[in-house]
Design a protein around this motif. Structure first.
Motif, short mmCIF file in Angstrom:
data_model
loop_
_atom_site.label_atom_id
_atom_site.label_comp_id
_atom_site.label_asym_id
_atom_site.label_seq_id
_atom_site.Cartn_x
_atom_site.Cartn_y
_atom_site.Cartn_z
N GLU A 191 -3.04 -6.98 -2.31
CA GLU A 191 -3.32 -6.64 -0.92
C GLU A 191 -4.45 -5.61 -0.91
O GLU A 191 -4.41 -4.64 -1.66
N PRO A 192 -5.44 -5.81 -0.05
CA PRO A 192 -6.54 -4.84 0.00
C PRO A 192 -6.12 -3.55 0.72
O PRO A 192 -5.50 -3.60 1.77
N VAL A 193 -6.47 -2.44 0.13
CA VAL A 193 -6.25 -1.15 0.76
C VAL A 193 -7.52 -0.34 0.60
O VAL A 193 -8.08 -0.25 -0.49
N LEU A 194 -7.97 0.22 1.69
CA LEU A 194 -9.20 1.01 1.64
C LEU A 194 -8.92 2.40 1.08
O LEU A 194 -8.01 3.09 1.52
N ALA A 195 -9.71 2.78 0.10
CA ALA A 195 -9.68 4.15 -0.43
C ALA A 195 -11.09 4.70 -0.27
O ALA A 195 -11.90 4.64 -1.19
N PRO A 196 -11.39 5.22 0.91
CA PRO A 196 -12.76 5.68 1.18
C PRO A 196 -13.21 6.72 0.16
O PRO A 196 -12.44 7.63 -0.16
N GLU A 197 -14.41 6.55 -0.36
CA GLU A 197 -14.96 7.45 -1.39
C GLU A 197 -14.05 7.54 -2.60
O GLU A 197 -14.00 8.56 -3.29
N GLY A 198 -13.30 6.45 -2.86
CA GLY A 198 -12.47 6.42 -4.05
C GLY A 198 -11.26 7.32 -4.01
O GLY A 198 -10.72 7.67 -5.05
N ARG A 199 -10.83 7.66 -2.79
CA ARG A 199 -9.71 8.58 -2.70
C ARG A 199 -8.65 8.03 -1.74
O ARG A 199 -8.97 7.44 -0.71
N ILE A 200 -7.40 8.22 -2.13
CA ILE A 200 -6.29 7.86 -1.26
C ILE A 200 -5.09 8.70 -1.66
O ILE A 200 -4.98 9.12 -2.83
N SER A 201 -4.21 8.99 -0.72
CA SER A 201 -3.00 9.75 -1.05
C SER A 201 -1.82 8.80 -1.18
O SER A 201 -1.84 7.68 -0.66
N VAL A 202 -0.80 9.26 -1.87
CA VAL A 202 0.43 8.47 -1.95
C VAL A 202 0.97 8.22 -0.54
O VAL A 202 1.44 7.12 -0.23
N ALA A 203 0.87 9.20 0.32
CA ALA A 203 1.35 9.02 1.70
C ALA A 203 0.66 7.84 2.37
O ALA A 203 1.31 7.02 3.02
N GLU A 204 -0.66 7.74 2.21
CA GLU A 204 -1.38 6.64 2.84
C GLU A 204 -0.98 5.29 2.24
O GLU A 204 -0.91 4.28 2.92
N LEU A 205 -0.72 5.30 0.93
CA LEU A 205 -0.33 4.06 0.27
C LEU A 205 1.01 3.54 0.78
O LEU A 205 1.20 2.34 0.93
N ILE A 206 1.96 4.43 1.01
CA ILE A 206 3.30 3.96 1.36
C ILE A 206 3.52 3.87 2.87
O ILE A 206 4.39 3.16 3.33
N GLU A 207 2.70 4.58 3.62
CA GLU A 207 2.90 4.63 5.07
C GLU A 207 2.76 3.24 5.70
O GLU A 207 3.58 2.82 6.52
N GLU A 208 1.71 2.55 5.31
CA GLU A 208 1.47 1.21 5.86
C GLU A 208 2.63 0.28 5.52
O GLU A 208 3.10 -0.49 6.35
N GLU A 209 3.08 0.39 4.28
CA GLU A 209 4.18 -0.44 3.81
C GLU A 209 5.45 -0.21 4.65
O GLU A 209 6.10 -1.16 5.08
N VAL A 210 5.76 1.04 4.89
CA VAL A 210 6.96 1.36 5.66
C VAL A 210 6.79 0.91 7.11
O VAL A 210 7.71 0.32 7.70
N LEU A 211 5.61 1.14 7.68
CA LEU A 211 5.39 0.75 9.07
C LEU A 211 5.61 -0.75 9.25
O LEU A 211 6.20 -1.20 10.24
N LEU A 212 5.13 -1.53 8.30
CA LEU A 212 5.26 -2.97 8.42
C LEU A 212 6.70 -3.43 8.21
O LEU A 212 7.05 -4.54 8.58
N SER A 213 7.50 -2.59 7.59
CA SER A 213 8.91 -2.93 7.36
C SER A 213 9.77 -2.64 8.58
O SER A 213 10.90 -3.10 8.65
N LEU A 214 9.26 -1.86 9.52
CA LEU A 214 10.06 -1.49 10.68
C LEU A 214 9.99 -2.57 11.75
O LEU A 214 8.91 -3.10 12.03
N PRO A 215 11.12 -2.91 12.34
CA PRO A 215 11.08 -3.85 13.46
C PRO A 215 10.34 -3.24 14.65
O PRO A 215 10.34 -2.02 14.81
N ILE A 216 9.72 -4.09 15.46
CA ILE A 216 9.00 -3.58 16.63
C ILE A 216 9.98 -2.88 17.57
O ILE A 216 9.70 -1.83 18.12
#
Ligand SMILES: [Zn+2]
Length: 172
Positions: free
Chosen positions: A105-130
């Motif tokens: 899955e593509p994930v943007l790491a602008p300027e080669g940087r990303i935090s663990v929070a950013e990595l898992i946040e999207e995953e958790v958001l998509l796991s939540l029912p609307i």
């Protein structure tokens, strides 16, 4: 003092060193989750393992935990188990997404940087029912009950991690 999982990480260096980072994060400390009123608690723990694949930085993310949500039918708390495993390719620009193998899955790491929070946040958001609700066959606690132990079924967890970002990248 910033939490370790909130710090931007140098993707290139970590992937070359095959670093593995463990995390344990309260959901309400993640900015995009705390902005959803129905998220009242819970946490996820897991590991991010960085690696190189075809000259690209990739990460293998596993997480487990549970979200505490407000049921939108009875307004009582409910627990949603969270469990996910996703392989992501860390891209410095959206242009790179077109050359990705399907497994990542593509994930943007602008300027080669990303935090663990950013990595898992999207995953958790998509796991939540609307609209979070106790299991669909009417298991909301009767009014006045304080036990509120009803759990949502595990199969409510989405199997499409990062789908939203994928759509964004495909809109070019
Ligand atoms: Zn309910």
């Amino acid at each position: 003092m910033p939490q370790p999982w909130s710090k931007p990480l140098e993707v290139d260096r970590l992937s070359r060193g095959a670093a593995a980072l463990d995390f344990d994060v309260e959901l309400t400390q993640l900015p995009r989750l705390s902005s959803r009123a129905e998220v009242i608690g819970g946490s996820v723990h897991g590991t991010v393992r960085f690696a190189r694949k075809s000259g690209r930085a990739v990460a293998d993310v596993t997480l487990e935990g549970a979200a505490r949500l407000t049921c939108q039918r009875c307004m009582q708390p409910m627990t949603l188990p969270l469990s996910a495993h996703v392989q992501v390719a860390l891209l410095s620009s959206a242009d790179e997404a077109s050359t990705l193998e399907d497994a990542f899955e593509p994930v943007l790491a602008p300027e080669g940087r990303i935090s663990v929070a950013e990595l898992i946040e999207e995953e958790v958001l998509l796991s939540l029912p609307i609209v979070p609700m106790h299991v669909e066959d009417g298991q909301c606690p009767s009014s006045g009950a304080q036990s509120a132990t009803g759990d949502a079924p595990a199969d409510a967890v989405t199997q499409r991690p990062f789908a939203r970002l994928g759509e964004l990248l495909n809109q070019k």
